[in-house]
Motif scaffolding. Structure first.
Motif, mmCIF file in Angstrom:
data_model
loop_
_atom_site.group_PDB
_atom_site.id
_atom_site.type_symbol
_atom_site.label_atom_id
_atom_site.label_comp_id
_atom_site.label_asym_id
_atom_site.label_seq_id
_atom_site.Cartn_x
_atom_site.Cartn_y
_atom_site.Cartn_z
ATOM 1 N N LEU A 1 32.847 25.698 -46.059
ATOM 2 C CA LEU A 1 32.790 24.998 -47.338
ATOM 3 C C LEU A 1 32.240 25.945 -48.389
ATOM 4 O O LEU A 1 31.196 26.570 -48.187
ATOM 5 N N ARG A 2 32.927 26.007 -49.513
ATOM 6 C CA ARG A 2 32.488 26.847 -50.632
ATOM 7 C C ARG A 2 32.030 25.962 -51.787
ATOM 8 O O ARG A 2 32.369 24.794 -51.861
ATOM 9 N N ASN A 3 31.272 26.563 -52.696
ATOM 10 C CA ASN A 3 30.753 25.863 -53.870
ATOM 11 C C ASN A 3 29.856 24.699 -53.468
ATOM 12 O O ASN A 3 29.840 23.639 -54.106
ATOM 13 N N VAL A 4 29.075 24.886 -52.406
ATOM 14 C CA VAL A 4 28.121 23.873 -51.953
ATOM 15 C C VAL A 4 26.812 24.076 -52.715
ATOM 16 O O VAL A 4 26.228 25.159 -52.664
ATOM 17 N N PRO A 5 26.309 23.071 -53.414
ATOM 18 C CA PRO A 5 25.071 23.244 -54.178
ATOM 19 C C PRO A 5 23.864 23.359 -53.250
ATOM 20 O O PRO A 5 23.828 22.750 -52.180
ATOM 21 N N VAL A 6 22.880 24.144 -53.662
ATOM 22 C CA VAL A 6 21.642 24.294 -52.903
ATOM 23 C C VAL A 6 20.680 23.209 -53.381
ATOM 24 O O VAL A 6 20.053 23.327 -54.426
ATOM 25 N N LEU A 7 20.599 22.137 -52.606
ATOM 26 C CA LEU A 7 19.842 20.960 -52.997
ATOM 27 C C LEU A 7 19.033 20.418 -51.825
ATOM 28 O O LEU A 7 19.374 20.657 -50.659
ATOM 29 N N ALA A 8 18.008 19.637 -52.144
ATOM 30 C CA ALA A 8 17.215 19.012 -51.094
ATOM 31 C C ALA A 8 18.073 18.063 -50.253
ATOM 32 O O ALA A 8 17.918 17.992 -49.031
ATOM 33 N N GLY B 1 6.020 17.678 -78.977
ATOM 34 C CA GLY B 1 4.896 17.931 -78.095
ATOM 35 C C GLY B 1 5.321 18.169 -76.657
ATOM 36 O O GLY B 1 6.484 18.488 -76.374
ATOM 37 N N LYS B 2 4.379 17.983 -75.738
ATOM 38 C CA LYS B 2 4.613 18.304 -74.326
ATOM 39 C C LYS B 2 4.811 17.044 -73.495
ATOM 40 O O LYS B 2 4.051 16.087 -73.604
ATOM 41 N N THR B 3 5.841 17.087 -72.659
ATOM 42 C CA THR B 3 6.104 16.034 -71.678
ATOM 43 C C THR B 3 5.814 16.589 -70.295
ATOM 44 O O THR B 3 6.216 17.707 -69.972
ATOM 45 N N THR B 4 5.123 15.806 -69.474
ATOM 46 C CA THR B 4 4.823 16.213 -68.105
ATOM 47 C C THR B 4 5.414 15.182 -67.158
ATOM 48 O O THR B 4 5.085 13.999 -67.231
ATOM 49 N N ILE B 5 6.316 15.638 -66.269
ATOM 50 C CA ILE B 5 7.035 14.741 -65.363
ATOM 51 C C ILE B 5 6.508 14.908 -63.943
ATOM 52 O O ILE B 5 6.446 16.025 -63.419
ATOM 53 N N GLN B 6 6.161 13.797 -63.311
ATOM 54 C CA GLN B 6 5.715 13.790 -61.921
ATOM 55 C C GLN B 6 6.835 13.301 -61.007
ATOM 56 O O GLN B 6 7.833 12.781 -61.456
ATOM 57 N N GLN B 7 6.632 13.457 -59.691
ATOM 58 C CA GLN B 7 7.574 13.031 -58.656
ATOM 59 C C GLN B 7 8.884 13.819 -58.737
ATOM 60 O O GLN B 7 9.986 13.254 -58.816
ATOM 61 N N LEU B 8 8.760 15.138 -58.692
ATOM 62 C CA LEU B 8 9.928 16.006 -58.860
ATOM 63 C C LEU B 8 10.847 16.037 -57.645
ATOM 64 O O LEU B 8 11.937 16.606 -57.709
ATOM 65 N N GLN B 9 10.412 15.439 -56.535
ATOM 66 C CA GLN B 9 11.292 15.430 -55.365
ATOM 67 C C GLN B 9 12.598 14.718 -55.674
ATOM 68 O O GLN B 9 13.641 15.029 -55.087
ATOM 69 N N HIS B 10 12.573 13.769 -56.607
ATOM 70 C CA HIS B 10 13.816 13.091 -56.993
ATOM 71 C C HIS B 10 14.751 14.065 -57.705
ATOM 72 O O HIS B 10 15.952 14.112 -57.421
ATOM 73 N N LEU B 11 14.217 14.845 -58.630
ATOM 74 C CA LEU B 11 15.028 15.801 -59.387
ATOM 75 C C LEU B 11 15.680 16.820 -58.468
ATOM 76 O O LEU B 11 16.853 17.180 -58.628
ATOM 77 N N ASP B 12 14.931 17.275 -57.475
ATOM 78 C CA ASP B 12 15.425 18.321 -56.581
ATOM 79 C C ASP B 12 16.514 17.827 -55.637
ATOM 80 O O ASP B 12 17.192 18.625 -54.996
ATOM 81 N N ARG B 13 16.674 16.500 -55.551
ATOM 82 C CA ARG B 13 17.727 15.961 -54.695
ATOM 83 C C ARG B 13 19.108 16.214 -55.272
ATOM 84 O O ARG B 13 20.087 16.258 -54.522
ATOM 85 N N GLY B 14 19.218 16.364 -56.606
ATOM 86 C CA GLY B 14 20.555 16.359 -57.180
ATOM 87 C C GLY B 14 20.889 17.419 -58.201
ATOM 88 O O GLY B 14 22.026 17.464 -58.672
ATOM 89 N N TYR B 15 19.936 18.284 -58.563
ATOM 90 C CA TYR B 15 20.209 19.299 -59.579
ATOM 91 C C TYR B 15 19.770 20.668 -59.070
ATOM 92 O O TYR B 15 18.601 20.881 -58.778
ATOM 93 N N GLU B 16 20.731 21.566 -58.973
ATOM 94 C CA GLU B 16 20.457 22.913 -58.472
ATOM 95 C C GLU B 16 19.946 23.803 -59.608
ATOM 96 O O GLU B 16 20.609 23.961 -60.631
ATOM 97 N N SER B 17 18.744 24.352 -59.421
ATOM 98 C CA SER B 17 18.164 25.312 -60.383
ATOM 99 C C SER B 17 18.203 24.778 -61.806
ATOM 100 O O SER B 17 18.508 25.510 -62.746
ATOM 101 N N LEU B 18 17.892 23.499 -61.977
ATOM 102 C CA LEU B 18 17.998 22.879 -63.300
ATOM 103 C C LEU B 18 17.114 23.590 -64.318
ATOM 104 O O LEU B 18 17.539 23.854 -65.448
ATOM 105 N N GLU B 19 15.881 23.900 -63.931
ATOM 106 C CA GLU B 19 14.973 24.534 -64.888
ATOM 107 C C GLU B 19 15.471 25.912 -65.310
ATOM 108 O O GLU B 19 15.416 26.274 -66.493
ATOM 109 N N ASP B 20 15.958 26.684 -64.350
ATOM 110 C CA ASP B 20 16.497 28.002 -64.697
ATOM 111 C C ASP B 20 17.680 27.876 -65.644
ATOM 112 O O ASP B 20 17.825 28.647 -66.599
ATOM 113 N N LYS B 21 18.557 26.923 -65.373
ATOM 114 C CA LYS B 21 19.728 26.740 -66.220
ATOM 115 C C LYS B 21 19.330 26.322 -67.632
ATOM 116 O O LYS B 21 19.889 26.814 -68.619
#
Length: 467
Positions: free
Chosen positions: A66-73, A414-434
Protein backbone atom coordinates in the motif's frame (compact mmCIF):
# COMPACT_ATOMS: atom_id res chain seq x y z
CA UNK A 1 6.94 -9.42 -5.62
CA UNK A 2 9.78 -8.72 -3.25
CA UNK A 3 8.89 -6.46 -0.35
CA UNK A 4 11.39 -4.40 1.58
CA UNK A 5 11.04 -2.14 4.56
CA UNK A 6 11.44 -1.84 8.28
CA UNK A 7 9.55 -4.41 10.32
CA UNK A 8 6.93 -2.94 12.60
CA UNK A 9 5.21 -6.15 13.73
CA UNK A 10 3.06 -4.82 16.57
CA UNK A 11 3.73 -1.12 16.06
CA UNK A 12 4.44 1.60 13.55
CA UNK A 13 7.17 4.13 14.21
CA UNK A 14 5.42 7.49 14.22
CA UNK A 15 7.32 10.55 13.10
CA UNK A 16 6.68 14.27 12.96
CA UNK A 17 4.38 15.71 15.62
CA UNK A 18 2.82 12.49 16.73
CA UNK A 19 3.34 10.95 20.13
CA UNK A 20 1.91 7.78 21.61
CA UNK A 21 -1.66 8.23 22.90
CA UNK A 22 -0.38 8.24 26.49
CA UNK A 23 2.25 10.86 25.64
CA UNK A 24 -0.20 12.98 23.64
CA UNK A 25 -2.54 12.96 26.62
CA UNK A 26 0.16 14.85 28.56
CA UNK A 27 0.91 17.37 25.81
CA UNK A 28 -0.71 20.64 24.80
CA UNK A 29 -0.65 22.67 21.60
CA UNK A 30 0.00 26.41 21.85
CA UNK A 31 -1.27 28.56 18.96
CA UNK A 32 -0.72 32.28 18.44
CA UNK A 33 -3.40 33.37 16.00
CA UNK A 34 -4.26 36.06 13.47
CA UNK A 35 -1.54 35.08 11.03
CA UNK A 36 -2.84 34.77 7.43
CA UNK A 37 -1.70 31.46 5.96
CA UNK A 38 0.06 31.40 2.60
CA UNK A 39 1.82 28.83 0.46
CA UNK A 40 1.34 25.22 -0.62
CA UNK A 41 0.37 22.34 1.66
CA UNK A 42 0.62 18.64 0.83
CA UNK A 43 -2.37 16.42 1.53
CA UNK A 44 -1.64 12.94 2.91
CA UNK A 45 -3.39 9.69 2.05
CA UNK A 46 -6.94 9.22 3.30
CA UNK A 47 -7.09 7.87 6.83
CA UNK A 48 -10.53 6.32 6.43
CA UNK A 49 -9.53 4.63 3.18
CA UNK A 50 -6.17 3.39 4.49
CA UNK A 51 -7.68 1.77 7.59
CA UNK A 52 -10.28 -0.27 5.72
CA UNK A 53 -7.88 -1.18 2.90
CA UNK A 54 -5.47 -2.48 5.54
CA UNK A 55 -8.19 -4.84 6.79
CA UNK A 56 -8.96 -5.74 3.17
CA UNK A 57 -5.44 -7.15 2.90
CA UNK A 58 -6.70 -10.00 5.14
CA UNK A 59 -8.55 -11.31 2.08
CA UNK A 60 -5.29 -12.07 0.26
CA UNK A 61 -2.84 -14.83 1.16
CA UNK A 62 -0.05 -13.08 -0.72
CA UNK A 63 1.83 -9.79 -0.43
CA UNK A 64 0.05 -6.44 -0.54
CA UNK A 65 1.91 -3.16 -0.91
CA UNK A 66 0.00 0.00 0.00
CA UNK A 67 1.31 3.42 -0.98
CA UNK A 68 0.35 6.88 0.26
CA UNK A 69 -0.50 5.51 3.72
CA UNK A 70 -0.60 8.35 6.28
CA UNK A 71 1.55 8.06 9.40
CA UNK A 72 -1.12 8.29 12.08
CA UNK A 73 -1.94 6.93 15.51
CA UNK A 74 -4.98 5.12 14.06
CA UNK A 75 -2.84 3.49 11.37
CA UNK A 76 -0.40 2.39 14.05
CA UNK A 77 -3.22 0.87 16.07
CA UNK A 78 -4.64 -0.94 13.04
CA UNK A 79 -1.16 -2.30 12.40
CA UNK A 80 -1.10 -3.65 15.94
CA UNK A 81 -4.49 -5.33 15.48
CA UNK A 82 -3.48 -6.97 12.20
CA UNK A 83 -0.19 -8.05 13.72
CA UNK A 84 -2.09 -9.69 16.59
CA UNK A 85 -4.04 -11.65 13.96
CA UNK A 86 -0.80 -12.93 12.47
CA UNK A 87 -0.28 -10.46 9.62
CA UNK A 88 3.32 -9.50 8.86
CA UNK A 89 3.73 -5.75 8.35
CA UNK A 90 6.64 -3.57 7.29
CA UNK A 91 6.62 0.15 6.75
CA UNK A 92 8.97 2.55 5.03
CA UNK A 93 7.65 6.11 5.01
CA UNK A 94 4.21 6.10 3.45
CA UNK A 95 4.66 2.61 1.96
CA UNK A 96 3.15 -0.23 3.97
CA UNK A 97 3.67 -3.89 3.09
CA UNK A 98 1.36 -6.57 4.46
CA UNK A 99 1.35 -10.34 4.21
CA UNK A 100 -1.65 -12.23 5.62
CA UNK A 101 -0.56 -15.67 4.42
CA UNK A 102 -0.26 -17.09 7.93
CA UNK A 103 -3.18 -15.67 9.88
CA UNK A 104 -2.78 -17.28 13.28
CA UNK A 105 -6.09 -16.41 14.92
CA UNK A 106 -9.59 -15.27 14.06
CA UNK A 107 -10.00 -13.30 17.29
CA UNK A 108 -8.98 -9.65 17.52
CA UNK A 109 -7.77 -8.38 20.93
CA UNK A 110 -10.29 -6.34 22.89
CA UNK A 111 -7.75 -3.88 24.29
CA UNK A 112 -6.92 -2.73 20.75
CA UNK A 113 -10.30 -3.00 19.04
CA UNK A 114 -11.94 -1.01 21.84
CA UNK A 115 -9.81 1.99 20.83
CA UNK A 116 -10.48 1.94 17.09
CA UNK A 117 -13.87 1.55 15.47
CA UNK A 118 -12.43 0.78 12.03
CA UNK A 119 -10.94 -2.44 13.41
CA UNK A 120 -14.44 -3.97 13.37
CA UNK A 121 -14.18 -4.08 9.58
CA UNK A 122 -11.89 -7.10 10.02
CA UNK A 123 -14.94 -9.28 10.68
CA UNK A 124 -15.85 -9.39 6.97
CA UNK A 125 -12.45 -10.46 5.59
CA UNK A 126 -11.82 -12.94 8.45
CA UNK A 127 -15.19 -14.57 7.97
CA UNK A 128 -14.70 -14.76 4.20
CA UNK A 129 -11.16 -16.12 4.50
CA UNK A 130 -11.39 -18.44 7.53
CA UNK A 131 -15.10 -19.06 7.99
CA UNK A 132 -14.92 -17.77 11.56
CA UNK A 133 -14.33 -14.43 13.31
CA UNK A 134 -14.49 -13.11 16.87
CA UNK A 135 -14.41 -9.33 17.06
CA UNK A 136 -15.18 -7.20 20.14
CA UNK A 137 -17.72 -4.44 19.67
CA UNK A 138 -15.79 -1.41 18.43
CA UNK A 139 -14.60 1.79 20.07
CA UNK A 140 -13.22 5.09 18.76
CA UNK A 141 -14.37 8.69 19.16
CA UNK A 142 -17.34 9.17 21.51
CA UNK A 143 -19.46 10.97 18.92
CA UNK A 144 -22.58 8.85 19.20
CA UNK A 145 -23.97 5.38 18.72
CA UNK A 146 -22.70 3.62 15.65
CA UNK A 147 -24.40 0.24 15.89
CA UNK A 148 -23.23 -2.87 14.07
CA UNK A 149 -26.69 -4.30 13.37
CA UNK A 150 -26.38 -3.57 9.65
CA UNK A 151 -23.09 -5.48 9.50
CA UNK A 152 -24.61 -8.41 11.41
CA UNK A 153 -27.82 -8.64 9.38
CA UNK A 154 -25.87 -8.52 6.12
CA UNK A 155 -23.50 -11.29 7.20
CA UNK A 156 -26.47 -13.38 8.34
CA UNK A 157 -28.07 -12.91 4.92
CA UNK A 158 -24.86 -14.39 3.46
CA UNK A 159 -25.24 -17.51 5.58
CA UNK A 160 -23.21 -16.65 8.65
CA UNK A 161 -24.29 -17.54 12.16
CA UNK A 162 -23.70 -14.39 14.22
CA UNK A 163 -24.09 -14.07 17.98
CA UNK A 164 -23.15 -11.20 20.29
CA UNK A 165 -22.07 -12.44 23.71
CA UNK A 166 -20.54 -10.28 26.46
CA UNK A 167 -19.47 -7.60 24.00
CA UNK A 168 -17.92 -10.05 21.50
CA UNK A 169 -19.37 -10.61 18.03
CA UNK A 170 -18.96 -14.31 17.24
CA UNK A 171 -19.49 -15.21 13.61
CA UNK A 172 -18.96 -18.48 11.78
CA UNK A 173 -19.97 -20.25 8.58
CA UNK A 174 -21.07 -23.87 8.53
CA UNK A 175 -20.96 -26.29 5.63
CA UNK A 176 -18.26 -28.38 3.98
CA UNK A 177 -16.21 -25.46 2.65
CA UNK A 178 -17.22 -22.87 5.29
CA UNK A 179 -17.86 -20.35 2.52
CA UNK A 180 -20.29 -17.45 2.62
CA UNK A 181 -23.10 -17.41 0.06
CA UNK A 182 -24.03 -14.58 -2.27
CA UNK A 183 -27.14 -12.67 -1.21
CA UNK A 184 -29.31 -9.64 -1.93
CA UNK A 185 -28.83 -7.14 0.88
CA UNK A 186 -30.68 -3.88 1.49
CA UNK A 187 -29.20 -1.47 4.01
CA UNK A 188 -31.74 0.52 6.02
CA UNK A 189 -29.15 3.32 6.16
CA UNK A 190 -26.23 3.87 3.75
CA UNK A 191 -23.64 3.00 6.39
CA UNK A 192 -20.05 3.28 5.19
CA UNK A 193 -18.84 0.64 7.63
CA UNK A 194 -21.56 -1.87 6.81
CA UNK A 195 -21.10 -1.34 3.07
CA UNK A 196 -17.36 -1.95 3.36
CA UNK A 197 -17.68 -4.95 5.68
CA UNK A 198 -20.22 -6.70 3.45
CA UNK A 199 -18.40 -5.83 0.24
CA UNK A 200 -15.19 -7.41 1.55
CA UNK A 201 -17.03 -10.47 2.84
CA UNK A 202 -18.72 -10.96 -0.54
CA UNK A 203 -15.46 -10.93 -2.55
CA UNK A 204 -14.77 -14.57 -1.59
CA UNK A 205 -18.40 -15.70 -1.27
CA UNK A 206 -20.01 -18.37 -3.42
CA UNK A 207 -22.18 -16.56 -5.95
CA UNK A 208 -23.27 -12.98 -6.49
CA UNK A 209 -24.04 -10.42 -3.79
CA UNK A 210 -25.96 -7.19 -4.33
CA UNK A 211 -25.88 -4.37 -1.79
CA UNK A 212 -28.74 -1.89 -2.22
CA UNK A 213 -28.76 1.58 -0.61
CA UNK A 214 -25.00 1.27 -0.30
CA UNK A 215 -22.82 4.10 0.94
CA UNK A 216 -21.34 6.14 -1.93
CA UNK A 217 -18.34 7.66 -0.13
CA UNK A 218 -15.04 7.85 -2.05
CA UNK A 219 -13.46 5.55 0.53
CA UNK A 220 -15.93 2.81 -0.46
CA UNK A 221 -14.87 3.17 -4.09
CA UNK A 222 -11.21 3.12 -3.06
CA UNK A 223 -11.72 -0.15 -1.19
CA UNK A 224 -13.50 -1.65 -4.20
CA UNK A 225 -10.66 -0.58 -6.49
CA UNK A 226 -8.15 -2.13 -4.08
CA UNK A 227 -10.08 -5.41 -3.98
CA UNK A 228 -10.44 -5.43 -7.76
CA UNK A 229 -6.68 -4.92 -8.08
CA UNK A 230 -6.35 -8.25 -6.23
CA UNK A 231 -8.73 -9.98 -8.62
CA UNK A 232 -12.11 -9.32 -7.00
CA UNK A 233 -15.14 -8.66 -9.21
CA UNK A 234 -16.91 -5.59 -7.83
CA UNK A 235 -19.02 -3.22 -9.92
CA UNK A 236 -21.13 -0.22 -8.97
CA UNK A 237 -19.00 1.02 -6.07
CA UNK A 238 -19.63 4.74 -5.61
CA UNK A 239 -23.31 4.27 -6.52
CA UNK A 240 -26.28 3.09 -4.45
CA UNK A 241 -26.08 -0.43 -5.86
CA UNK A 242 -22.92 -2.53 -5.59
CA UNK A 243 -22.64 -5.98 -7.16
CA UNK A 244 -19.94 -8.45 -6.12
CA UNK A 245 -19.31 -11.73 -7.92
CA UNK A 246 -17.42 -13.98 -5.54
CA UNK A 247 -14.08 -15.51 -6.57
CA UNK A 248 -12.10 -18.41 -5.14
CA UNK A 249 -9.08 -16.38 -4.04
CA UNK A 250 -7.31 -13.05 -4.43
CA UNK A 251 -3.73 -12.29 -5.44
CA UNK A 252 -0.94 -9.83 -4.56
CA UNK A 253 -1.24 -6.16 -5.44
CA UNK A 254 0.52 -2.79 -5.32
CA UNK A 255 -2.02 -0.05 -4.60
CA UNK A 256 -2.01 3.68 -3.79
CA UNK A 257 -4.50 5.20 -1.32
CA UNK A 258 -6.55 8.24 -2.43
CA UNK A 259 -5.84 11.71 -0.95
CA UNK A 260 -7.62 12.56 2.29
CA UNK A 261 -10.64 14.72 1.42
CA UNK A 262 -11.23 15.64 5.07
CA UNK A 263 -7.66 16.79 5.59
CA UNK A 264 -7.91 18.76 2.34
CA UNK A 265 -11.18 20.30 3.48
CA UNK A 266 -9.64 21.21 6.83
CA UNK A 267 -6.81 23.09 5.09
CA UNK A 268 -9.28 24.86 2.81
CA UNK A 269 -11.13 26.09 5.90
CA UNK A 270 -7.77 27.10 7.43
CA UNK A 271 -7.14 29.30 4.39
CA UNK A 272 -10.56 30.88 4.72
CA UNK A 273 -10.62 31.41 8.48
CA UNK A 274 -7.20 33.14 8.45
CA UNK A 275 -8.14 35.12 5.32
CA UNK A 276 -5.11 33.55 3.70
CA UNK A 277 -4.12 32.37 0.24
CA UNK A 278 -3.06 28.72 0.06
CA UNK A 279 -2.85 25.89 -2.46
CA UNK A 280 -3.99 22.46 -1.26
CA UNK A 281 -3.04 19.24 -3.01
CA UNK A 282 -3.06 16.59 -4.17
CA UNK A 283 -6.84 16.36 -4.06
CA UNK A 284 -9.63 14.82 -6.08
CA UNK A 285 -11.87 17.91 -6.49
CA UNK A 286 -15.03 15.85 -7.05
CA UNK A 287 -14.63 14.47 -3.51
CA UNK A 288 -14.91 18.02 -2.13
CA UNK A 289 -17.91 19.31 -4.10
CA UNK A 290 -20.11 20.00 -1.07
CA UNK A 291 -17.31 21.64 0.93
CA UNK A 292 -16.26 23.84 -2.01
CA UNK A 293 -19.87 24.89 -2.58
CA UNK A 294 -20.26 26.06 1.03
CA UNK A 295 -16.92 27.88 1.00
CA UNK A 296 -17.98 29.75 -2.11
CA UNK A 297 -21.40 30.44 -0.58
CA UNK A 298 -19.85 32.33 2.34
CA UNK A 299 -17.60 34.37 0.03
CA UNK A 300 -14.28 32.52 -0.13
CA UNK A 301 -12.70 32.12 -3.55
CA UNK A 302 -11.90 28.52 -4.48
CA UNK A 303 -10.31 27.73 -7.84
CA UNK A 304 -8.67 24.73 -9.46
CA UNK A 305 -4.91 24.77 -9.89
CA UNK A 306 -4.24 22.10 -12.49
CA UNK A 307 -6.03 18.76 -12.17
CA UNK A 308 -5.32 17.89 -8.56
CA UNK A 309 -4.85 21.11 -6.58
CA UNK A 310 -7.21 23.74 -5.18
CA UNK A 311 -6.44 27.33 -4.29
CA UNK A 312 -8.42 29.15 -1.64
CA UNK A 313 -8.36 32.88 -0.98
CA UNK A 314 -10.26 33.97 2.10
CA UNK A 315 -12.61 36.95 1.88
CA UNK A 316 -12.13 40.05 4.07
CA UNK A 317 -15.49 39.14 5.61
CA UNK A 318 -17.40 35.90 5.15
CA UNK A 319 -21.18 35.61 5.43
CA UNK A 320 -23.16 32.99 7.28
CA UNK A 321 -24.79 29.96 5.72
CA UNK A 322 -26.81 26.91 6.74
CA UNK A 323 -25.39 23.38 6.64
CA UNK A 324 -26.95 19.95 7.04
CA UNK A 325 -24.63 16.97 7.31
CA UNK A 326 -25.61 14.05 5.10
CA UNK A 327 -24.12 10.86 3.69
CA UNK A 328 -21.95 11.42 0.60
CA UNK A 329 -22.35 13.27 -1.73
CA UNK A 330 -23.91 15.55 0.91
CA UNK A 331 -21.94 17.74 3.28
CA UNK A 332 -19.64 15.44 5.33
CA UNK A 333 -20.15 15.11 9.06
CA UNK A 334 -16.35 14.97 9.35
CA UNK A 335 -16.21 18.63 8.20
CA UNK A 336 -18.99 19.92 10.43
CA UNK A 337 -16.83 21.00 13.38
CA UNK A 338 -14.22 22.72 11.19
CA UNK A 339 -16.87 24.66 9.31
CA UNK A 340 -18.52 25.66 12.56
CA UNK A 341 -15.27 27.32 13.64
CA UNK A 342 -15.31 29.31 10.38
CA UNK A 343 -18.96 30.32 10.77
CA UNK A 344 -18.32 31.74 14.26
CA UNK A 345 -16.45 34.55 12.47
CA UNK A 346 -18.85 34.88 9.54
CA UNK A 347 -21.28 37.79 9.43
CA UNK A 348 -24.89 37.06 10.30
CA UNK A 349 -26.55 33.90 11.55
CA UNK A 350 -25.87 30.31 10.52
CA UNK A 351 -27.48 26.99 11.40
CA UNK A 352 -25.68 23.64 11.35
CA UNK A 353 -27.86 20.51 11.54
CA UNK A 354 -26.00 17.33 12.45
CA UNK A 355 -27.99 14.37 11.10
CA UNK A 356 -25.35 11.64 11.02
CA UNK A 357 -24.16 11.39 14.65
CA UNK A 358 -26.22 12.47 17.63
CA UNK A 359 -23.35 13.45 19.91
CA UNK A 360 -21.14 15.48 17.62
CA UNK A 361 -21.65 19.00 18.91
CA UNK A 362 -19.50 18.82 22.03
CA UNK A 363 -16.99 21.28 20.56
CA UNK A 364 -19.61 24.02 20.88
CA UNK A 365 -18.77 24.62 24.54
CA UNK A 366 -15.06 24.95 23.74
CA UNK A 367 -15.65 27.37 20.86
CA UNK A 368 -17.88 29.43 23.14
CA UNK A 369 -15.00 29.60 25.63
CA UNK A 370 -13.11 31.42 22.89
CA UNK A 371 -15.87 33.99 22.46
CA UNK A 372 -18.09 32.30 19.91
CA UNK A 373 -21.85 32.76 20.13
CA UNK A 374 -23.36 29.31 19.55
CA UNK A 375 -26.55 27.84 20.96
CA UNK A 376 -27.49 24.17 20.66
CA UNK A 377 -31.05 22.99 20.25
CA UNK A 378 -31.31 19.27 19.73
CA UNK A 379 -29.11 18.38 16.78
CA UNK A 380 -28.98 22.00 15.58
CA UNK A 381 -26.30 24.57 16.35
CA UNK A 382 -27.37 28.20 15.89
CA UNK A 383 -24.32 30.37 15.29
CA UNK A 384 -24.27 34.16 15.49
CA UNK A 385 -21.12 35.54 13.92
CA UNK A 386 -18.83 37.56 16.21
CA UNK A 387 -16.13 40.11 15.25
CA UNK A 388 -13.29 38.07 16.74
CA UNK A 389 -12.36 35.05 18.84
CA UNK A 390 -10.03 35.21 21.84
CA UNK A 391 -7.38 32.64 22.66
CA UNK A 392 -8.21 30.43 25.64
CA UNK A 393 -7.40 27.04 27.18
CA UNK A 394 -9.65 24.47 25.48
CA UNK A 395 -10.05 20.70 25.44
CA UNK A 396 -10.43 18.55 22.32
CA UNK A 397 -13.33 16.12 22.66
CA UNK A 398 -12.87 14.09 19.47
CA UNK A 399 -10.83 14.01 16.27
CA UNK A 400 -12.65 16.60 14.17
CA UNK A 401 -13.41 18.77 17.21
CA UNK A 402 -9.66 19.01 17.80
CA UNK A 403 -9.19 20.23 14.21
CA UNK A 404 -11.92 22.83 14.73
CA UNK A 405 -10.13 24.17 17.82
CA UNK A 406 -6.85 24.40 15.90
CA UNK A 407 -8.63 26.41 13.20
CA UNK A 408 -10.25 28.66 15.78
CA UNK A 409 -6.87 29.16 17.43
CA UNK A 410 -5.31 30.16 14.11
CA UNK A 411 -7.89 32.94 13.77
CA UNK A 412 -8.13 34.03 17.42
CA UNK A 413 -6.47 36.96 19.14
CA UNK A 414 -3.81 35.93 21.64
CA UNK A 415 -2.78 32.40 22.58
CA UNK A 416 -4.93 29.27 22.44
CA UNK A 417 -3.84 26.16 24.32
CA UNK A 418 -5.42 22.83 23.30
CA UNK A 419 -5.41 19.75 25.53
CA UNK A 420 -6.12 16.08 24.72
CA UNK A 421 -3.99 15.96 21.58
CA UNK A 422 -4.36 12.20 21.22
CA UNK A 423 -7.54 12.94 19.26
CA UNK A 424 -5.69 15.19 16.80
CA UNK A 425 -2.96 12.61 16.24
CA UNK A 426 -5.54 10.01 15.22
CA UNK A 427 -6.34 11.75 11.96
CA UNK A 428 -3.84 14.41 10.87
CA UNK A 429 -0.31 13.60 9.77
CA UNK A 430 2.30 16.22 10.76
CA UNK A 431 -0.42 18.86 11.05
CA UNK A 432 1.73 21.29 13.02
CA UNK A 433 4.63 21.04 10.58
CA UNK A 434 2.29 21.60 7.65
CA UNK A 435 0.68 24.62 9.27
CA UNK A 436 4.07 26.11 10.22
CA UNK A 437 5.04 25.72 6.58
CA UNK A 438 2.10 28.01 5.76
CA UNK A 439 3.21 30.61 8.31
CA UNK A 440 1.21 29.55 11.37
CA UNK A 441 2.75 30.11 14.80
CA UNK A 442 2.22 27.07 16.98
CA UNK A 443 4.23 24.67 19.11
CA UNK A 444 3.56 21.50 21.11
CA UNK A 445 4.91 21.02 24.62
CA UNK A 446 4.32 19.03 27.77
CA UNK A 447 1.34 20.34 29.70
CA UNK A 448 3.49 21.39 32.65
CA UNK A 449 6.35 22.85 30.58
CA UNK A 450 6.82 26.17 28.89
CA UNK A 451 6.88 26.00 25.07
CA UNK A 452 10.15 26.51 23.18
CA UNK A 453 11.39 30.04 23.91
CA UNK A 454 12.50 30.88 20.38
CA UNK A 455 9.15 29.94 18.90
CA UNK A 456 7.31 31.80 21.61
CA UNK A 457 9.26 35.02 21.04
CA UNK A 458 8.82 34.73 17.30
CA UNK A 459 5.08 34.16 17.66
CA UNK A 460 4.64 37.01 20.11
CA UNK A 461 6.59 39.35 17.81
CA UNK A 462 4.24 38.50 14.96
CA UNK A 463 1.23 38.90 17.23
CA UNK A 464 2.37 42.38 18.36
CA UNK A 465 2.56 43.59 14.77
CA UNK A 466 -1.02 42.47 14.13
CA UNK A 467 -2.70 43.96 17.21
Amino acid sequence: MRLEGKAITASVNLTGNHASPDEADKQVLHIWGRQPLAGHVKVSGAKNAALVVMTGALLCSGDCRLRNVPVLADVKRMGQILSALGVKLTQNGDVLDLNARDISTSEAPYELVSQLRASFFAIGPLLARLGVAKIPLPGGCAIGARPVELHVRGLQAMGADVQIDHGIVNAYVTGPNRRLKGAKIYLDYPSVGATETLMMAATLADGETTIENAAQEPEVLDLANFCNSMGAKITGAGTKTITISGVEQLHSTDYSIIPDRIEAGTFLVAGAITRGDIIVGPVIPDHLTAVIAKLRAIGAKVTAEGTNQLRIVGAPQHTGTDIETLPYPGFPTDMQAQFMALLTLSEGNSVISETVFENRLRHVAELNRMGADIRVKGNHAIIRGVPFLSGAPVVATDLRASAALVLAGLAAQGKTTIQQLQHLDRGYESLEDKLRGLGAKLVRSLADAEPDASLVSQAIAVQSTLN
